[in-house]
Scaffold this motif. Structure first.
Motif, PDB file in Angstrom:
ATOM      1  N   ALA A 117      17.071   5.158  -0.147  1.00 33.59           N
ATOM      2  CA  ALA A 117      16.653   4.114  -1.086  1.00 33.59           C
ATOM      3  C   ALA A 117      16.014   2.916  -0.374  1.00 33.59           C
ATOM      4  CB  ALA A 117      17.835   3.657  -1.936  1.00 33.59           C
ATOM      5  N   ARG A 118      16.595   2.472   0.726  1.00 34.99           N
ATOM      6  CA  ARG A 118      16.067   1.315   1.441  1.00 34.99           C
ATOM      7  C   ARG A 118      14.687   1.625   2.036  1.00 34.99           C
ATOM      8  NH1 ARG A 118      15.860  -1.080   6.473  1.00 34.99           N
ATOM      9  NH2 ARG A 118      16.095  -3.349   6.464  1.00 34.99           N
ATOM     10  N   ALA A 119      14.544   2.774   2.666  1.00 34.84           N
ATOM     11  CA  ALA A 119      13.266   3.156   3.261  1.00 34.84           C
ATOM     12  C   ALA A 119      12.195   3.313   2.179  1.00 34.84           C
ATOM     13  CB  ALA A 119      13.415   4.448   4.059  1.00 34.84           C
ATOM     14  N   TRP A 120      12.550   3.925   1.059  1.00 33.55           N
ATOM     15  CA  TRP A 120      11.605   4.132  -0.036  1.00 33.55           C
ATOM     16  C   TRP A 120      11.129   2.793  -0.604  1.00 33.55           C
ATOM     17  CZ3 TRP A 120       8.071   6.987  -1.890  1.00 33.55           C
ATOM     18  CH2 TRP A 120       7.734   7.035  -3.240  1.00 33.55           C
ATOM     19  N   GLU A 121      12.067   1.870  -0.788  1.00 35.51           N
ATOM     20  CA  GLU A 121      11.700   0.552  -1.315  1.00 35.51           C
ATOM     21  C   GLU A 121      10.768  -0.184  -0.352  1.00 35.51           C
ATOM     22  OE1 GLU A 121      11.142  -2.314  -3.949  1.00 35.51           O
ATOM     23  OE2 GLU A 121      12.201  -0.451  -4.339  1.00 35.51           O
ATOM     24  N   LYS A 122      11.085  -0.145   0.936  1.00 36.00           N
ATOM     25  CA  LYS A 122      10.232  -0.806   1.929  1.00 36.00           C
ATOM     26  C   LYS A 122       8.855  -0.135   1.986  1.00 36.00           C
ATOM     27  CE  LYS A 122      13.202  -3.157   5.079  1.00 36.00           C
ATOM     28  NZ  LYS A 122      12.465  -4.371   4.830  1.00 36.00           N
ATOM     29  N   PHE A 123       8.830   1.161   1.912  1.00 36.97           N
ATOM     30  CA  PHE A 123       7.572   1.909   1.927  1.00 36.97           C
ATOM     31  C   PHE A 123       6.702   1.485   0.744  1.00 36.97           C
ATOM     32  CE2 PHE A 123       5.074   5.727   0.858  1.00 36.97           C
ATOM     33  CZ  PHE A 123       4.503   6.024   2.072  1.00 36.97           C
ATOM     34  N   ARG A 124       7.283   1.475  -0.442  1.00 37.06           N
ATOM     35  CA  ARG A 124       6.522   1.090  -1.637  1.00 37.06           C
ATOM     36  C   ARG A 124       6.166  -0.389  -1.629  1.00 37.06           C
ATOM     37  NH1 ARG A 124       8.026   1.255  -6.453  1.00 37.06           N
ATOM     38  NH2 ARG A 124      10.203   0.821  -6.085  1.00 37.06           N
ATOM     39  N   ALA A 125       7.027  -1.217  -1.047  1.00 35.83           N
ATOM     40  CA  ALA A 125       6.773  -2.667  -0.993  1.00 35.83           C
ATOM     41  C   ALA A 125       5.607  -2.998  -0.078  1.00 35.83           C
ATOM     42  CB  ALA A 125       8.025  -3.407  -0.546  1.00 35.83           C
ATOM     43  N   GLY A 126       5.202  -2.060   0.778  1.00 36.92           N
ATOM     44  CA  GLY A 126       4.045  -2.290   1.629  1.00 36.92           C
ATOM     45  C   GLY A 126       2.787  -2.546   0.822  1.00 36.92           C
ATOM     46  N   SER A 127       2.796  -2.169  -0.446  1.00 35.25           N
ATOM     47  CA  SER A 127       1.703  -2.406  -1.401  1.00 35.25           C
ATOM     48  C   SER A 127       0.346  -1.920  -0.910  1.00 35.25           C
ATOM     49  CB  SER A 127       1.639  -3.894  -1.770  1.00 35.25           C
ATOM     50  OG  SER A 127       2.807  -4.276  -2.425  1.00 35.25           O
ATOM     51  N   LEU A 128       0.326  -0.965  -0.028  1.00 29.73           N
ATOM     52  CA  LEU A 128      -0.952  -0.440   0.442  1.00 29.73           C
ATOM     53  C   LEU A 128      -1.285   0.901  -0.211  1.00 29.73           C
ATOM     54  CD1 LEU A 128      -0.714  -1.554   4.144  1.00 29.73           C
ATOM     55  CD2 LEU A 128      -2.291  -2.411   2.418  1.00 29.73           C
ATOM     56  N   LEU A 129      -0.486   1.267  -1.229  1.00 31.51           N
ATOM     57  CA  LEU A 129      -0.800   2.463  -1.989  1.00 31.51           C
ATOM     58  C   LEU A 129      -1.756   2.130  -3.133  1.00 31.51           C
ATOM     59  CD1 LEU A 129       2.776   4.049  -2.126  1.00 31.51           C
ATOM     60  CD2 LEU A 129       0.917   4.611  -0.567  1.00 31.51           C
ATOM     61  N   ASP A 130      -2.068   0.826  -3.297  1.00 30.48           N
ATOM     62  CA  ASP A 130      -3.027   0.419  -4.320  1.00 30.48           C
ATOM     63  C   ASP A 130      -4.447   0.454  -3.752  1.00 30.48           C
ATOM     64  OD1 ASP A 130      -3.163  -1.775  -2.650  1.00 30.48           O
ATOM     65  OD2 ASP A 130      -2.693  -3.242  -4.193  1.00 30.48           O
ATOM     66  N   ARG A 131      -5.418   0.086  -4.540  1.00 31.03           N
ATOM     67  CA  ARG A 131      -6.808   0.206  -4.108  1.00 31.03           C
ATOM     68  C   ARG A 131      -7.237  -0.888  -3.144  1.00 31.03           C
ATOM     69  NH1 ARG A 131      -6.931   2.929  -8.911  1.00 31.03           N
ATOM     70  NH2 ARG A 131      -7.952   4.931  -8.759  1.00 31.03           N
ATOM     71  N   GLY A 132      -6.875  -2.131  -3.364  1.00 29.13           N
ATOM     72  CA  GLY A 132      -7.247  -3.203  -2.458  1.00 29.13           C
ATOM     73  C   GLY A 132      -8.744  -3.495  -2.474  1.00 29.13           C
ATOM     74  N   PRO A 133      -9.233  -4.357  -1.547  1.00 30.20           N
ATOM     75  CA  PRO A 133     -10.629  -4.801  -1.570  1.00 30.20           C
ATOM     76  C   PRO A 133     -11.640  -3.815  -0.989  1.00 30.20           C
ATOM     77  CG  PRO A 133      -9.474  -5.885   0.215  1.00 30.20           C
ATOM     78  CD  PRO A 133      -8.445  -5.086  -0.548  1.00 30.20           C
ATOM     79  N   LEU A 134     -11.196  -2.803  -0.287  1.00 30.77           N
ATOM     80  CA  LEU A 134     -12.123  -1.819   0.280  1.00 30.77           C
ATOM     81  C   LEU A 134     -12.564  -0.834  -0.790  1.00 30.77           C
ATOM     82  CD1 LEU A 134     -10.310  -0.970   3.642  1.00 30.77           C
ATOM     83  CD2 LEU A 134     -12.328  -2.411   3.350  1.00 30.77           C
ATOM     84  N   SER A 135     -13.759  -0.303  -0.645  1.00 30.46           N
ATOM     85  CA  SER A 135     -14.177   0.800  -1.514  1.00 30.46           C
ATOM     86  C   SER A 135     -13.318   2.014  -1.172  1.00 30.46           C
ATOM     87  CB  SER A 135     -15.651   1.126  -1.288  1.00 30.46           C
ATOM     88  OG  SER A 135     -15.835   1.732  -0.010  1.00 30.46           O
ATOM     89  N   LEU A 136     -13.288   2.971  -2.068  1.00 32.93           N
ATOM     90  CA  LEU A 136     -12.527   4.200  -1.800  1.00 32.93           C
ATOM     91  C   LEU A 136     -13.046   4.857  -0.518  1.00 32.93           C
ATOM     92  CD1 LEU A 136     -10.447   6.353  -2.586  1.00 32.93           C
ATOM     93  CD2 LEU A 136     -12.241   7.440  -3.958  1.00 32.93           C
ATOM     94  N   ARG A 137     -14.339   4.870  -0.333  1.00 38.54           N
ATOM     95  CA  ARG A 137     -14.933   5.482   0.859  1.00 38.54           C
ATOM     96  C   ARG A 137     -14.473   4.772   2.131  1.00 38.54           C
ATOM     97  NH1 ARG A 137     -19.199   8.755   2.206  1.00 38.54           N
ATOM     98  NH2 ARG A 137     -20.206   8.276   4.183  1.00 38.54           N
ATOM     99  N   GLU A 138     -14.559   3.448   2.157  1.00 43.15           N
ATOM    100  CA  GLU A 138     -14.134   2.678   3.327  1.00 43.15           C
ATOM    101  C   GLU A 138     -12.652   2.922   3.607  1.00 43.15           C
ATOM    102  OE1 GLU A 138     -17.199  -1.064   2.574  1.00 43.15           O
ATOM    103  OE2 GLU A 138     -15.209  -1.079   1.663  1.00 43.15           O
TER     104      GLU A 138
END
Length: 179
Positions: free
Chosen positions: A39-60
């Motif tokens: 549970a702790r590792a999963w929460e920290k992994f998801r909290a990294g918030s880098l599974l979202d799209r962000g400012p880069l294009s999908l290609r970049e």
């Protein structure tokens, strides 16, 4: 099988909802099932918030991720990303191969993509960018994108450590590294 046992269905409702959100209805990846077993590792992994799209294009974004995973020799995560995103990102077969087998100067890349790959390579090799590397990168990418590039390199290096350290079996639909 993974060195750490993955969660098996049926999943707790909150975990199922998280898997559904991340996987958009597809079965959860082995990596997510293993991470969610702690549970702790999963929460920290998801909290990294880098599974979202962000400012880069999908290609970049995919060039950064694919190159980082190739440099860390993480065939698991490289294959997952190539299978899931390469076509939508407009990556050609030559470009997919180049993420593993060629340098930043490969002719299949635009000048901006060459700067991107050179930055990923430098961060992998030295955990920093020289003044010239940063100047070249910033000629093509604004600050918000440079933050994302560096964050993605670090995040996917960690993902590579997890996938390789747990000896995750390769996903069935994922391609393998080119020879």
């Amino acid at each position: 099988m993974s060195r750490i046992a993955p969660l098996e269905p049926p999943y707790a409702p909150e975990i199922q909802a998280q898997f559904d959100r991340i996987m958009r209805g597809a079965p959860p990846l082995m990596l997510f099932r293993v991470m969610a077993s702690n549970a702790r590792a999963w929460e920290k992994f998801r909290a990294g918030s880098l599974l979202d799209r962000g400012p880069l294009s999908l290609r970049e974004r995919e060039i950064v991720i694919d190159r980082t995973c190739a440099l860390t020799q993480c065939e698991y995560e490289w294959g997952v990303h190539v299978a899931t995103f390469a076509q939508a990102a407009g990556l050609t077969e030559a470009q997919i191969r180049a993420t593993v087998c060629e340098g930043a100067d490969a002719p299949c890349w635009s000048p901006a993509e060459q700067a991107l790959i050179a930055a990923v390579d430098a961060l992998h090799e030295r955990a920093t960018l020289s003044e010239d590397e940063f100047k070249t990168l910033s000629a093509h990418y604004e600050d918000a994108k440079i933050f994302e590039i560096i964050l993605l390199c670090g995040f996917y290096r960690t993902v590579s450590y997890l996938a390789s350290g747990f000896d995750l079996p390769l996903e069935k639909n994922a391609p393998r590294f080119p020879k």
